[in-house]
Enzyme design. Structure first.
Site, PDB file in Angstrom:
ATOM      1  N   GLU A  22       0.820  -1.208   0.000  1.00  0.00           N
ATOM      2  CA  GLU A  22       0.000   0.000   0.000  1.00  0.00           C
ATOM      3  C   GLU A  22       0.852   1.254   0.000  1.00  0.00           C
ATOM      4  OE1 GLU A  22      -3.998  -1.455   2.212  1.00  0.00           O
ATOM      5  OE2 GLU A  22      -3.272   0.580   2.361  1.00  0.00           O
ATOM      6  N   CYS A  25       3.020   8.557   1.534  1.00  0.00           N
ATOM      7  CA  CYS A  25       3.314   7.656   2.647  1.00  0.00           C
ATOM      8  C   CYS A  25       3.728   6.326   2.022  1.00  0.00           C
ATOM      9  CB  CYS A  25       2.056   7.513   3.505  1.00  0.00           C
ATOM     10  SG  CYS A  25       2.246   6.347   4.857  1.00  0.00           S
ATOM     11  N   CYS A  73       4.512  -6.561   8.074  1.00  0.00           N
ATOM     12  CA  CYS A  73       5.364  -6.050   9.156  1.00  0.00           C
ATOM     13  C   CYS A  73       5.487  -7.106  10.241  1.00  0.00           C
ATOM     14  CB  CYS A  73       4.747  -4.781   9.752  1.00  0.00           C
ATOM     15  SG  CYS A  73       5.835  -3.986  10.963  1.00  0.00           S
ATOM     16  N   CYS A 112       2.534  -4.691  16.440  1.00  0.00           N
ATOM     17  CA  CYS A 112       1.992  -3.746  17.428  1.00  0.00           C
ATOM     18  C   CYS A 112       0.487  -4.002  17.532  1.00  0.00           C
ATOM     19  CB  CYS A 112       2.268  -2.302  16.994  1.00  0.00           C
ATOM     20  SG  CYS A 112       4.035  -1.962  16.874  1.00  0.00           S
ATOM     21  N   CYS A 115      -2.222  -2.041  15.339  1.00  0.00           N
ATOM     22  CA  CYS A 115      -1.923  -1.749  13.933  1.00  0.00           C
ATOM     23  C   CYS A 115      -2.359  -2.875  13.001  1.00  0.00           C
ATOM     24  CB  CYS A 115      -0.421  -1.494  13.775  1.00  0.00           C
ATOM     25  SG  CYS A 115       0.068  -1.153  12.075  1.00  0.00           S
ATOM     26  N   CYS A 160      -3.227   6.126   9.209  1.00  0.00           N
ATOM     27  CA  CYS A 160      -2.169   5.461   9.969  1.00  0.00           C
ATOM     28  C   CYS A 160      -2.700   4.207  10.621  1.00  0.00           C
ATOM     29  CB  CYS A 160      -1.659   6.348  11.104  1.00  0.00           C
ATOM     30  SG  CYS A 160      -0.878   7.827  10.570  1.00  0.00           S
TER      31      CYS A 160
HETATM   32  N1  SAH Z   1       6.830   0.859  11.650  1.00  0.00           N
HETATM   33  C1  SAH Z   1       6.958   2.269  11.683  1.00  0.00           C
HETATM   34  C2  SAH Z   1       6.137   2.991  10.606  1.00  0.00           C
HETATM   35  C3  SAH Z   1       4.723   2.511  10.327  1.00  0.00           C
HETATM   36  S1  SAH Z   1       3.296   3.129  11.083  1.00  0.00           S
HETATM   37  C4  SAH Z   1       6.595   2.790  13.041  1.00  0.00           C
HETATM   38  O1  SAH Z   1       6.149   2.015  13.877  1.00  0.00           O
HETATM   39  O2  SAH Z   1       6.811   3.966  13.311  1.00  0.00           O
HETATM   40  C5  SAH Z   1       3.203   4.829  11.140  1.00  0.00           C
HETATM   41  C6  SAH Z   1       2.548   5.303  12.444  1.00  0.00           C
HETATM   42  O3  SAH Z   1       1.152   4.921  12.557  1.00  0.00           O
HETATM   43  C7  SAH Z   1       3.245   4.684  13.665  1.00  0.00           C
HETATM   44  O4  SAH Z   1       3.456   5.654  14.634  1.00  0.00           O
HETATM   45  C8  SAH Z   1       2.198   3.678  14.108  1.00  0.00           C
HETATM   46  O5  SAH Z   1       2.380   3.278  15.429  1.00  0.00           O
HETATM   47  C9  SAH Z   1       0.918   4.428  13.867  1.00  0.00           C
HETATM   48  N2  SAH Z   1      -0.257   3.577  13.938  1.00  0.00           N
HETATM   49  C10 SAH Z   1      -0.327   2.239  13.794  1.00  0.00           C
HETATM   50  N3  SAH Z   1      -1.595   1.794  13.964  1.00  0.00           N
HETATM   51  C11 SAH Z   1      -2.350   2.880  14.214  1.00  0.00           C
HETATM   52  C12 SAH Z   1      -3.749   3.084  14.436  1.00  0.00           C
HETATM   53  N4  SAH Z   1      -4.616   2.063  14.428  1.00  0.00           N
HETATM   54  N5  SAH Z   1      -4.169   4.344  14.660  1.00  0.00           N
HETATM   55  C13 SAH Z   1      -3.303   5.387  14.625  1.00  0.00           C
HETATM   56  N6  SAH Z   1      -1.995   5.263  14.394  1.00  0.00           N
HETATM   57  C14 SAH Z   1      -1.504   4.019  14.201  1.00  0.00           C
END
Ligand code: SAH
Length: 359
Positions: A109, A122, A129, A133, A136, A348
């Site tokens: 994406e 982006c 990944c 987390c 996410c 995000c």
């Molecule tokens: N792996 C990297 C970049 C990818 S995500 C990182 O962790 O920074 C980009 C941002 O979106 C990160 O800060 C991530 O934690 C955030 N993110 C992930 N899931 C999310 C969600 N459901 N709502 C809002 N932000 C989220």
């Protein structure tokens, strides 16, 4: 998880490699020039090639009208490194989500985010990944592989062509953890800067933090912006949300961040997702401020964007404002990122490939 070493050559990825092989995207002017010369062509064809693939966005070498006809035909099968557009959807706010199909069939994406005079892309750095987390969507689908340099640059060119507008900013906030694919990410950063022509300060790498990688990145003295996904104000809370935090104490992560600021002279930004009742209380804001006191940084609050697998909630605007106020009282620079592209599942944390295939 594979550990990609940071290689010293990344300080000068544009030094000509012994043998440059296509795909062409990611190749510097020097590398492309050497490559055309190997094909028996004069050196100036390298500049033309560079211009056509990075600025005119040509998808096949057969279409480079500046080249002699018989050579173009011979080049038709040489890969530039462009992916195929698999799906495109536009959110009401103008954000465009793209699903791009790579040469091996994998899908990633990319998001194009227009605002005023800016056009931000982006980009994904991996297929899937491995960090998993809890909040996410990308992590829920698991990890497939790293992206190659050309697969990262292609994402930017795709958005540039689609919008018919120069991309001004690139954020590595799509699928994947950039600092697990450091070598390709660093090479792509150099190429986006020197070949595509995007200012280094307009390139942002976002990381959840991988032991030693932020310290190593600092040694490259790049003028890019680093964003660190902190998301919690203490170690116990962070471990709940981010599995990899168990082997990377918050104190160690923050120590590397401090070092990064000292070595590069660049400000660092921290991302902090706001999950109602989990990490969004005033006491969390206070605790966060205590950790961040004394070094140059900025906190970017991201109100949670819902994904179906977990039942976190986004805090209401009063709660968000209360969190902001505590940080401000503590002299911490703070902004709230209201994510764009929610209706297109392009915000995000919502990036995934499985449920968004064309109907
Ligand atoms: N792996 C990297 C970049 C990818 S995500 C990182 O962790 O920074 C980009 C941002 O979106 C990160 O800060 C991530 O934690 C955030 N993110 C992930 N899931 C999310 C969600 N459901 N709502 C809002 N932000 C989220």
């Amino acid at each position: 998880m594979s550990a990609t070493p940071l290689t010293p050559q990344l300080d000068s990825p544009h030094s000509t490699k012994l043998e440059f092989v296509p795909p062409l995207l990611g190749g510097s002017l020097a590398e492309l020039t050497a490559w055309v010369q190997q094909q028996g062509q004069p050196a100036y064809r390298g500049k033309q090639l560079h211009d056509w693939i990075y600025h005119k966005g040509v998808r096949s070498l057969a279409d480079i009208s500046a080249f002699p006809k018989n050579w173009r035909t011979a080049l038709a099968t040489v890969p530039i490194g462009r992916s195929t557009l698999h799906y495109r959807s536009v959110a009401a706010d103008g954000t465009v989500k793209y699903l791009l199909q790579l040469a091996d069939g994998q899908i990633i994406e990319t998001v194009g985010i227009p605002s005023d005079k800016r056009l931000t892309v982006c980009v994904s750095s991996q297929v899937g990944c491995a960090m998993a987390c809890d909040f996410c969507a990308t992590g829920k689908g698991g990890y497939k592989r790293h992206l190659d340099v050309h697969e990262i640059i292609d994402q930017v060119l795709t958005v540039q062509t689609d919008f018919q507008q120069r991309v001004s900013h690139v954020v590595y906030m799509g699928m994947g953890e950039p600092l697990l694919n450091t070598e390709n990410v660093l090479t792509s950063l150099k190429s986006l800067n020197q070949d595509v022509g995007i200012g280094a300060r307009s390139l942002t790498v976002s990381t959840v933090g991988i032991p030693s990688r932020i310290r190593q990145l600092a040694q490259h003295h790049l003028q890019i912006t680093l964003a660190v996904s902190l998301h919690a104000s203490n170690q116990a809370l962070r471990e709940q949300l981010i599995p990899s935090a168990r082997t990377y104490p918050l104190e160690d992560l923050l120590a590397e961040c401090r070092e990064y600021v000292e070595v590069t002279g660049r400000r660092l930004s921290f991302e902090y997702i706001l999950l109602a009742g989990v990490n969004d209380l005033p006491k969390h804001a206070l605790e966060l401020a205590q950790h961040l006191r004394g070094f140059q940084n900025h906190v970017n609050l991201i109100p949670y964007n819902p994904i179906p697998e977990v039942d976190y909630k986004r805090p209401n605007s009063d709660r968000i404002q209360a969190f902001v106020n505590v940080l401000k009282q503590q002299q911490i620079a703070v902004s709230v990122r209201y994510s764009r592209g929610l209706e297109a599942d392009a915000a995000c944390g919502q990036l995934r490939t499985s449920k968004t295939l064309p109907v």
